[in-house]
Design a protein around this motif. Structure first.
Motif, short mmCIF file in Angstrom:
data_model
loop_
_atom_site.label_atom_id
_atom_site.label_comp_id
_atom_site.label_asym_id
_atom_site.label_seq_id
_atom_site.Cartn_x
_atom_site.Cartn_y
_atom_site.Cartn_z
N LEU A 157 20.62 -3.59 7.80
CA LEU A 157 20.30 -5.01 7.66
C LEU A 157 19.30 -5.45 8.74
CD1 LEU A 157 20.79 -7.72 6.28
CD2 LEU A 157 22.73 -8.07 7.81
N ALA A 158 19.52 -4.97 9.98
CA ALA A 158 18.58 -5.30 11.06
C ALA A 158 17.21 -4.73 10.78
CB ALA A 158 19.12 -4.79 12.39
N ASP A 159 17.17 -3.53 10.20
CA ASP A 159 15.88 -2.93 9.85
C ASP A 159 15.16 -3.75 8.79
OD1 ASP A 159 13.87 -0.69 9.51
OD2 ASP A 159 14.78 -0.72 7.53
N LEU A 160 15.88 -4.17 7.76
CA LEU A 160 15.24 -4.96 6.70
C LEU A 160 14.73 -6.29 7.23
CD1 LEU A 160 17.70 -4.27 3.73
CD2 LEU A 160 15.45 -3.25 4.16
N VAL A 161 15.48 -6.91 8.13
CA VAL A 161 15.01 -8.16 8.73
C VAL A 161 13.77 -7.91 9.59
CG1 VAL A 161 15.60 -10.00 10.36
CG2 VAL A 161 17.28 -9.24 8.67
N SER A 162 13.80 -6.83 10.37
CA SER A 162 12.68 -6.53 11.26
C SER A 162 11.40 -6.21 10.49
CB SER A 162 13.05 -5.35 12.17
OG SER A 162 14.16 -5.65 12.97
N ILE A 163 11.52 -5.37 9.46
CA ILE A 163 10.31 -5.00 8.70
C ILE A 163 9.79 -6.19 7.91
CG2 ILE A 163 11.53 -4.15 6.66
CD1 ILE A 163 8.34 -2.71 8.28
N SER A 164 10.69 -7.06 7.47
CA SER A 164 10.25 -8.26 6.76
C SER A 164 9.47 -9.19 7.68
CB SER A 164 11.45 -9.00 6.16
OG SER A 164 12.11 -8.19 5.21
N LEU A 165 9.96 -9.35 8.90
CA LEU A 165 9.23 -10.17 9.87
C LEU A 165 7.89 -9.55 10.22
CD1 LEU A 165 12.11 -11.18 12.32
CD2 LEU A 165 10.91 -12.67 10.71
N LEU A 166 7.90 -8.22 10.43
CA LEU A 166 6.66 -7.54 10.81
C LEU A 166 5.61 -7.65 9.71
CD1 LEU A 166 5.32 -5.68 12.99
CD2 LEU A 166 6.15 -3.75 11.64
N CYS A 167 6.03 -7.48 8.46
CA CYS A 167 5.07 -7.46 7.36
C CYS A 167 4.71 -8.86 6.87
CB CYS A 167 5.64 -6.64 6.19
SG CYS A 167 5.75 -4.88 6.54
N LEU A 168 5.72 -9.69 6.65
CA LEU A 168 5.49 -10.98 6.00
C LEU A 168 5.14 -12.10 6.98
CD1 LEU A 168 8.43 -10.84 3.42
CD2 LEU A 168 6.04 -10.19 3.09
N ALA A 169 5.60 -11.98 8.22
CA ALA A 169 5.33 -13.05 9.18
C ALA A 169 4.21 -12.69 10.16
CB ALA A 169 6.60 -13.38 9.97
N VAL A 170 3.95 -11.38 10.34
CA VAL A 170 2.93 -10.98 11.31
C VAL A 170 1.71 -10.37 10.62
CG1 VAL A 170 2.43 -9.53 13.33
CG2 VAL A 170 4.69 -10.59 13.07
N TYR A 171 1.91 -9.28 9.86
CA TYR A 171 0.76 -8.55 9.33
C TYR A 171 0.02 -9.31 8.24
CZ TYR A 171 -2.10 -5.10 7.00
OH TYR A 171 -3.17 -4.46 6.43
N TYR A 172 0.72 -9.71 7.18
CA TYR A 172 0.02 -10.27 6.02
C TYR A 172 -0.69 -11.58 6.33
CZ TYR A 172 -1.09 -11.41 1.22
OH TYR A 172 -1.78 -11.72 0.07
N PRO A 173 -0.10 -12.52 7.06
CA PRO A 173 -0.85 -13.75 7.37
C PRO A 173 -2.13 -13.50 8.17
CG PRO A 173 1.49 -14.07 7.77
CD PRO A 173 1.30 -12.61 7.53
N ARG A 174 -2.18 -12.40 8.90
CA ARG A 174 -3.36 -12.13 9.73
C ARG A 174 -4.41 -11.29 9.02
NH1 ARG A 174 -0.33 -10.59 15.48
NH2 ARG A 174 0.57 -12.67 15.84
N HIS A 175 -3.99 -10.35 8.16
CA HIS A 175 -4.94 -9.39 7.60
C HIS A 175 -5.07 -9.44 6.08
CE1 HIS A 175 -5.20 -7.61 11.59
NE2 HIS A 175 -3.89 -7.57 11.63
#
Length: 203
Positions: free
Chosen positions: A8-26
């Motif tokens: 569960l922690a992994d899914l939350v972390s990867i979701s934040l990394l991809c949806l909140a950090v990577y995609y809005p920037r790139h």
């Protein structure tokens, strides 16, 4: 119950990394899917290997080979390579479960935070890097730096010459430069800009 916390922690972390950090920037949807798929795949297989008779080294070696093939099959920027390995690391942390849950969650949070800060558009905003093709064959580094300074409009910090074509009279260089600071707005202009407010149009 503890075995459910790490996935569960992994899914939350990867979701934040991809949806909140990577995609809005790139804004690369293909790599967004790749990061999520790699992370969940690593998480699933690492969890299965931990609970089976197969050696964990075999599974990690397999993912090493797959990651090399994946990176060679598509040209990625260095920042995208960092996201790619962060997705791998999060999946391994969540799937292996070899550490205590609080420590694993802390490592996941630190990894996401480091990538978010390092890739922030507010970090080192004046420093730039670009591959430039110049109309002219330059063999003198001082002249080349002066020409590049005029072309990019900033202070050239480092120049790496990739190719000098004496036949076609071109030079391909990798240049790193620092742009000049933007001058502040005049006081009268800043006051007039800040005082402008939208007006409603009556019927």
């Amino acid at each position: 119950m503890n075995s459910l916390y790490l996935p569960l922690a992994d899914l939350v972390s990867i979701s934040l990394l991809c949806l909140a950090v990577y995609y809005p920037r790139h804004r690369r949807r293909d790599l967004l899917v790749a990061f999520l798929g790699v992370n969940v795949g690593v998480l699933a297989v690492a969890t299965a290997l931990v609970n089976s008779d197969a050696t964990l080294g075999l599974g990690l070696g397999l993912f090493g080979v797959l990651s090399i093939i994946r990176l060679r099959s598509l040209e990625l920027g260095q920042h995208e390579v960092a996201y790619y390995f962060a997705a791998l690391a999060l999946g391994l942390l969540g799937g292996l479960g070899s550490l205590e849950v609080p420590l694993t969650v802390l490592l996941m949070a630190v990894l996401v935070a480091v990538i978010a800060v390092a890739d922030s558009p507010r970090l080192l905003t004046r420093d730039h890097q670009q591959l430039v093709l110049l109309d002219g064959a330059y063999t003198d580094e001082a002249v080349l730096a002066a020409v590049l300074g005029e072309s990019v409009g900033g202070e050239v910090r480092k120049v790496a010459v990739h190719k000098v074509d004496l036949v076609n009279d071109t030079t391909l260089v990798d240049v790193r430069w620092r742009s000049a600071e933007q001058p502040p707005l005049p006081e009268a202009l800043s006051r007039s800009t800040s005082s402008v407010a939208p007006t409603a149009v009556g019927a």
